[in-house]
Design a protein around this motif. Structure first.
Motif, short mmCIF file in Angstrom:
data_model
loop_
_atom_site.label_atom_id
_atom_site.label_comp_id
_atom_site.label_asym_id
_atom_site.label_seq_id
_atom_site.Cartn_x
_atom_site.Cartn_y
_atom_site.Cartn_z
N ARG A 250 4.87 8.00 -17.17
CA ARG A 250 5.86 7.30 -18.35
C ARG A 250 7.14 7.47 -18.51
O ARG A 250 7.65 6.39 -18.29
CB ARG A 250 5.25 8.59 -19.03
CG ARG A 250 5.72 7.80 -20.72
CD ARG A 250 5.81 8.74 -21.35
NE ARG A 250 4.15 8.98 -22.00
CZ ARG A 250 3.58 8.29 -22.64
NH1 ARG A 250 4.10 7.13 -23.08
NH2 ARG A 250 1.56 8.90 -22.38
N ARG A 251 8.14 8.22 -18.14
CA ARG A 251 9.52 8.24 -17.43
C ARG A 251 9.67 7.08 -16.75
O ARG A 251 10.69 6.58 -16.77
CB ARG A 251 10.26 9.37 -16.98
CG ARG A 251 11.52 10.21 -17.20
CD ARG A 251 12.37 10.95 -17.00
NE ARG A 251 13.78 10.91 -17.02
CZ ARG A 251 14.21 12.13 -16.81
NH1 ARG A 251 14.07 12.98 -16.14
NH2 ARG A 251 15.86 11.32 -15.94
N ASP A 254 8.94 3.35 -18.18
CA ASP A 254 10.06 3.54 -19.44
C ASP A 254 11.42 3.04 -18.92
O ASP A 254 12.46 2.14 -19.77
CB ASP A 254 10.17 4.85 -20.76
CG ASP A 254 8.67 4.85 -21.05
OD1 ASP A 254 7.90 4.30 -21.42
OD2 ASP A 254 8.91 6.22 -22.15
N GLU A 255 12.10 3.57 -17.74
CA GLU A 255 13.17 3.66 -17.99
C GLU A 255 14.01 2.28 -17.46
O GLU A 255 14.61 1.37 -17.36
CB GLU A 255 13.95 4.92 -16.54
CG GLU A 255 14.40 6.13 -17.19
CD GLU A 255 14.45 6.62 -17.18
OE1 GLU A 255 14.50 6.91 -15.32
OE2 GLU A 255 14.91 8.51 -17.04
N VAL A 257 11.94 -0.53 -16.82
CA VAL A 257 11.31 -1.43 -18.05
C VAL A 257 13.20 -1.28 -19.26
O VAL A 257 13.03 -2.54 -19.52
CB VAL A 257 10.35 -0.92 -19.46
CG1 VAL A 257 9.60 -1.87 -20.11
CG2 VAL A 257 9.20 -1.43 -18.75
N ARG A 258 13.45 -0.69 -19.32
CA ARG A 258 14.66 -0.83 -20.25
C ARG A 258 15.70 -1.60 -19.31
O ARG A 258 16.33 -2.02 -20.21
CB ARG A 258 14.97 0.99 -20.93
CG ARG A 258 16.54 1.11 -21.56
CD ARG A 258 17.08 2.54 -21.77
NE ARG A 258 17.34 3.11 -20.34
CZ ARG A 258 17.30 4.42 -19.93
NH1 ARG A 258 16.53 4.80 -20.40
NH2 ARG A 258 18.11 4.02 -18.71
N PRO A 300 2.92 4.69 -25.92
CA PRO A 300 3.70 3.65 -24.92
C PRO A 300 4.64 3.71 -23.84
O PRO A 300 4.38 4.83 -22.99
CB PRO A 300 4.24 3.11 -26.44
CG PRO A 300 5.07 4.59 -26.23
CD PRO A 300 3.67 6.06 -26.59
N LEU A 301 4.35 2.69 -23.01
CA LEU A 301 5.40 2.44 -21.58
C LEU A 301 6.23 1.39 -22.24
O LEU A 301 6.41 0.55 -22.11
CB LEU A 301 4.64 2.39 -20.37
CG LEU A 301 3.90 3.06 -20.08
CD1 LEU A 301 2.65 2.51 -19.11
CD2 LEU A 301 4.29 4.50 -19.28
N GLY A 302 7.74 2.07 -22.36
CA GLY A 302 8.75 0.76 -22.65
C GLY A 302 8.40 0.53 -23.40
O GLY A 302 8.85 -0.37 -24.03
N GLY A 303 7.95 0.87 -24.44
CA GLY A 303 7.29 0.65 -26.46
C GLY A 303 6.64 -0.53 -25.42
O GLY A 303 6.45 -0.88 -26.83
#
Length: 336
Positions: A250-251, A254-255, A257-258, A300-303
């Motif tokens: 997940r982390r 997420d990072e 995608v951001r 969620p992943l990256g929202g």
């Protein structure tokens, strides 16, 4: 990363081309063998990308399937298990109650110089093709036949080519034909829609602008694709615990995608999300553990909500423990 292998046509749509340039090491398509037909079929834009080592024209001929100008590619088709399966599928189509017929006027063609000699002969004998009057030698065929043949070739190239190829199509029928259940061999597969993770510039964006973005944000692009392909690979290996796989990555996702969204926003280009379904084939052992028809919403992943479902598949080419990924591109889109 890998090279996106688009099928069943020679020239991919602009959005598919742009996605290949952004998220893979380039794009490849299956092209006619005859030089004069190749020159007419391949667009100037693709030829320019070939000069930049971003487009690879693939062909197969009378005795083999090979990369243009690459004598080391070798024979992977003629006389193989794949040719036997393709013969069986074509004969099944020809003998079935819903036998496909060439419409008038024809709506699908195959360049003769794309075909092995035995395959051209088989199509004509079975009544699944008719010679056309085109200035380049072509066979008029039902669209189902065209998509079956090119889909099988794409999957075989993806499995046995000199570089990692990712089969990718925007034709749902061609996608379904290459992943159709059969009483001969059934495998289990995960399916997920990654389209929200892989936006492309809006229609009308020049390819030169896409190339500029590609060069400027190399790290962000590579990081995102590594994270997503790691997710898919881990789902294959740890198929009993998809939620655990997601939690572990997940982390990282997420990072990535951001960071990619920040890069896209800074480009001052309108971006579009298109549905991109990926099928992740599992090993035979997973078929006894993972129940087809089950689905999860892993979010969620990256929202972004990631939907994962299972289904039964049977590749028309030989079954492999190291099953590759297959992608289906859909036209549905939302502007971002």
């Amino acid at each position: 990363m890998a090279v996106l292998l688009y099928y069943p046509l020679v020239k991919p749509p602009a959005e598919v081309l742009h996605q290949a340039l952004l998220y893979w090491d380039g794009i490849a398509t299956v092209v006619p063998r005859a030089p004069e037909v190749y020159e007419a079929a391949v667009s100037p834009e693709l030829k320019d990308l070939r000069d930049r080592s971003l487009y690879t024209p693939l062909r197969f001929g009378a005795e083999s399937m090979d990369v243009l100008d690459d004598p080391d590619f070798g024979s992977v088709f003629h006389g193989s298990r794949t040719s036997q399966v393709l013969r069986e599928e074509l004969r099944r189509l020809a003998a079935g109650p819903d036998r496909p017929r060439v419409p008038a006027p024809p709506d699908a063609f195959l360049y003769v110089s794309k075909l092995c000699s035995w395959l051209e002969h088989e199509l004509l004998v079975l009544g699944l093709a008719e010679r056309s009057g085109h200035r380049f030698r072509t066979l008029a065929v039902p669209s189902e036949v065209q998509q079956l043949i090119i889909g099988v070739l794409a999957r075989e190239l993806a499995a046995d080519g000199p570089v990692p190829y990712v089969p990718y199509t925007d034709h749902p029928d061609a996608y379904a034909l290459s992943l159709r259940p059969s009483r001969e061999q059934r495998l289990t597969a995960y399916q997920a829609d990654l389209g929200a993770f892989l936006p492309v510039p809006a229609p009308g964006t020049p390819t030169v602008d896409v190339l500029a973005f590609r060069d400027r944000y190399v790290d962000e692009r590579h990081r995102l694709m590594r994270a997503l392909h790691r997710l898919l690979g881990d789902l294959r290996r740890d198929y009993e615990h998809p939620a655990d796989v997601l939690a572990e990555l997940r982390r990282e996702i997420d990072e990535s995608v951001r960071d990619y969204r920040a890069a896209a926003k800074s480009s001052r280009t309108a971006w579009v999300e298109r549905s991109v379904t990926v099928t992740v084939g599992l090993t035979a052992a997973a078929a006894e553990v993972v129940q087809p028809g089950l689905g999860w919403v892993l979010a969620p992943l990256g929202g972004i909500a990631l939907n994962v479902a299972t289904r039964e598949i049977r590749p028309l080419s030989r079954a492999r423990d190291s099953h590759d990924f297959s992608y289906l591109h859909r036209v549905r889109q939302t502007l971002t």
